[in-house]
Design a protein around this motif. Structure first.
Motif, short mmCIF file in Angstrom:
data_model
loop_
_atom_site.label_atom_id
_atom_site.label_comp_id
_atom_site.label_asym_id
_atom_site.label_seq_id
_atom_site.Cartn_x
_atom_site.Cartn_y
_atom_site.Cartn_z
N GLY A 151 0.84 -1.19 0.00
CA GLY A 151 0.00 0.00 0.00
C GLY A 151 0.87 1.24 0.00
N ILE A 152 0.68 2.12 -0.98
CA ILE A 152 1.51 3.31 -1.15
C ILE A 152 0.66 4.54 -0.88
CG2 ILE A 152 2.94 4.63 -2.76
CD1 ILE A 152 3.40 2.01 -4.31
N VAL A 153 1.14 5.39 0.01
CA VAL A 153 0.48 6.66 0.29
C VAL A 153 1.32 7.76 -0.37
CG1 VAL A 153 -0.42 8.21 2.06
CG2 VAL A 153 -0.35 5.74 2.49
N GLY A 154 0.84 8.25 -1.50
CA GLY A 154 1.59 9.22 -2.29
C GLY A 154 1.86 8.66 -3.67
N GLU A 155 1.27 9.29 -4.69
CA GLU A 155 1.32 8.72 -6.03
C GLU A 155 2.23 9.51 -6.96
OE1 GLU A 155 -1.59 11.81 -5.53
OE2 GLU A 155 -1.44 9.87 -4.54
N GLY A 156 3.18 10.26 -6.39
CA GLY A 156 4.13 11.00 -7.21
C GLY A 156 5.18 10.08 -7.81
N ALA A 157 6.27 10.68 -8.30
CA ALA A 157 7.30 9.90 -9.00
C ALA A 157 7.92 8.85 -8.10
CB ALA A 157 8.38 10.85 -9.53
N ILE A 158 8.13 9.16 -6.81
CA ILE A 158 8.72 8.17 -5.91
C ILE A 158 7.73 7.05 -5.62
CG2 ILE A 158 9.62 7.80 -3.58
CD1 ILE A 158 10.88 10.56 -3.75
N VAL A 173 -0.24 -3.83 -5.90
CA VAL A 173 -0.02 -2.46 -5.46
C VAL A 173 -1.35 -1.75 -5.28
CG1 VAL A 173 0.96 -0.21 -6.09
CG2 VAL A 173 2.23 -2.32 -6.58
N LEU A 174 -1.50 -1.07 -4.16
CA LEU A 174 -2.64 -0.21 -3.90
C LEU A 174 -2.14 1.21 -3.66
CD1 LEU A 174 -4.62 -2.38 -1.30
CD2 LEU A 174 -4.96 -2.31 -3.78
N PHE A 175 -2.82 2.20 -4.22
CA PHE A 175 -2.53 3.60 -3.93
C PHE A 175 -3.64 4.16 -3.06
CE2 PHE A 175 0.19 3.23 -7.68
CZ PHE A 175 1.31 3.97 -7.28
N ALA A 176 -3.25 4.87 -2.01
CA ALA A 176 -4.23 5.40 -1.07
C ALA A 176 -4.91 6.64 -1.62
CB ALA A 176 -3.56 5.73 0.26
N ASP A 177 -6.21 6.69 -1.44
CA ASP A 177 -6.98 7.89 -1.73
C ASP A 177 -6.98 8.72 -0.45
OD1 ASP A 177 -8.70 9.82 -2.58
OD2 ASP A 177 -10.40 8.49 -2.96
N HIS A 178 -5.93 9.57 -0.32
CA HIS A 178 -5.75 10.26 0.97
C HIS A 178 -5.97 11.76 0.89
CE1 HIS A 178 -1.72 12.08 0.15
NE2 HIS A 178 -1.72 11.14 -0.78
N ALA A 179 -5.62 12.39 -0.23
CA ALA A 179 -5.75 13.84 -0.35
C ALA A 179 -5.47 14.22 -1.80
CB ALA A 179 -4.77 14.57 0.58
N PRO A 180 -6.10 15.29 -2.30
CA PRO A 180 -5.75 15.76 -3.64
C PRO A 180 -4.40 16.46 -3.60
CG PRO A 180 -7.36 17.21 -2.61
CD PRO A 180 -7.16 16.07 -1.68
N LYS A 182 -4.51 14.17 -7.30
CA LYS A 182 -4.32 12.76 -7.60
C LYS A 182 -3.83 12.60 -9.03
CE LYS A 182 -7.99 11.41 -4.43
NZ LYS A 182 -8.37 12.75 -4.03
N ALA A 183 -2.97 11.61 -9.24
CA ALA A 183 -2.45 11.35 -10.57
C ALA A 183 -3.55 10.72 -11.43
CB ALA A 183 -1.24 10.43 -10.50
N PRO A 184 -3.67 11.15 -12.69
CA PRO A 184 -4.69 10.56 -13.55
C PRO A 184 -4.35 9.12 -13.92
CG PRO A 184 -3.27 12.04 -14.81
CD PRO A 184 -2.88 12.19 -13.37
N GLY A 185 -5.38 8.35 -14.19
CA GLY A 185 -5.18 7.00 -14.67
C GLY A 185 -4.91 5.96 -13.60
N LEU A 186 -4.98 6.34 -12.32
CA LEU A 186 -4.75 5.38 -11.24
C LEU A 186 -6.05 5.07 -10.52
CD1 LEU A 186 -1.47 6.60 -9.48
CD2 LEU A 186 -1.74 4.67 -11.04
#
Length: 317
Positions: A151-158, A173-180, A182-186
């Motif tokens: 589970g990844i919190v933060g959908e930037g380059a890292i 892999v899961l990306f957290a819906d935590h705050a705007p 947000k990267a498109p397409g995820l």
């Protein structure tokens, strides 16, 4: 192009070659700068470079010549960005320089914890292998990453770099819906659900008022007891007292941190006192591979030059 007086406040924080910006009429480097030295050193400066030296509104109001702050890092919580935005001071940060080094460091922590390397090393040093009745021994559990969930919190380059490595290990892999934003397409998973489903949770988001103590005791209780928590982003994202309680109570299986809320921890810190194989603390060096630091240094100077040429980039103000 106007000539500028450029001052680097904490040059010793960057182990790389840094050339003087082409727009600099004068360029001054200080290895480090104490709070009581700031006003004198920045007097007349039009461009300030800082990595971790805070620049707050009270000081900035006394620097009428200052037009641009170049942050030698991705995180910019040391800058009073709203004040800069209101008063026309450009603030630029570094982008995408640690897309390999931070994920590699994070996975080093994950692998060491999941395979109990610290505990096995301690056993070897204590002579357990010498006394073993067979060719190896099994004093600690060893877990695989293949088939588990990150589970990844933060959908930037890292965060995206983490996902790429994880998929190579055969992880979901899961990306957290935590705050705007947000990267498109995820596809995003609510944070509470991500915490409950993940075998490893890794933090890669900035420290803001909205993300401070994003992970507290309530969130740690939602994690699985065999799960790991990894933080190579900012110390303030996690309630550190809650983390200690979670480890003591066995709420999670382990944690790997590269950051603390207060750095350096001159007066001690509770996490420094942990001497246990299920916790690893490194001194904020996930970003610091030689290649990453040189990339950062080059981009830092280019950010200043782009701004001076009237085509600013990587602005946060």
């Amino acid at each position: 192009m106007p000539a500028h007086h450029v001052v680097f406040l904490d040059r010793a924080s960057l182990k790389a070659r840094v050339r003087a910006p082409a727009c600099a009429e004068t360029y001054v480097e200080h290895a480090k700068t104490a709070p009581d030295q700031l006003l004198e050193r920045l007097a007349g400066a039009t461009v300030a470079i800082t990595n971790k030296v805070p620049l707050r509104a009270e000081l900035l109001a006394q620097l009428p010549a200052l037009k641009m702050i170049a942050v030698a890092a991705t995180g910019y919580d040391v800058i009073d960005v709203p004040w800069c935005r209101e008063h026309g001071i450009a603030v630029a940060n570094i982008r995408n320089y640690a897309v390999h080094t931070v994920p590699e460091h994070a996975f080093a922590l994950i692998l060491a914890l999941r395979r109990n390397l610290l505990a096995y090393r301690a056993d070897v040093e204590a002579g357990v292998w010498n006394r073993s009745e067979q060719f190896c021994f099994f004093t600690h559990p060893i877990g695989d990453l293949h088939g588990s969930t990150l589970g990844i919190v933060g959908e930037g380059a890292i965060g995206q770099g983490m996902a790429a490595i994880a998929r190579g290990f055969g992880m979901q892999v899961l990306f957290a819906d935590h705050a705007p934003p947000k990267a498109p397409g995820l596809d995003y998973t609510p944070l509470d659900e991500l915490l409950a489903r993940s075998d490893v949770v890794s933090l890669h988001c900035p420290l803001t008022p909205a993300t401070r103590h994003l992970i507290g005791l309530a969130q740690l209780r939602r994690m699985q007891r065999h799960a790991l928590l990894i933080n190579t982003s900012r110390g303030g994202l996690v309630d550190e007292d809650a983390l200690i309680q979670a480890l003591d109570e066995g709420l999670i299986a382990g944690a790997g941190f590269d950051v603390l809320t207060t750095e350096p921890p001159r007066n001690g810190h509770p996490l420094l006192d942990l001497r246990r194989p299920d916790f690893i603390l490194t001194p904020h060096v996930a970003w610091a591979s030689d290649g990453a630091m040189q990339f950062l240094a080059d981009q830092l100077v280019e950010n200043i030059e782009h701004w001076a040429e009237g085509r600013p980039r990587h602005l946060v103000s």
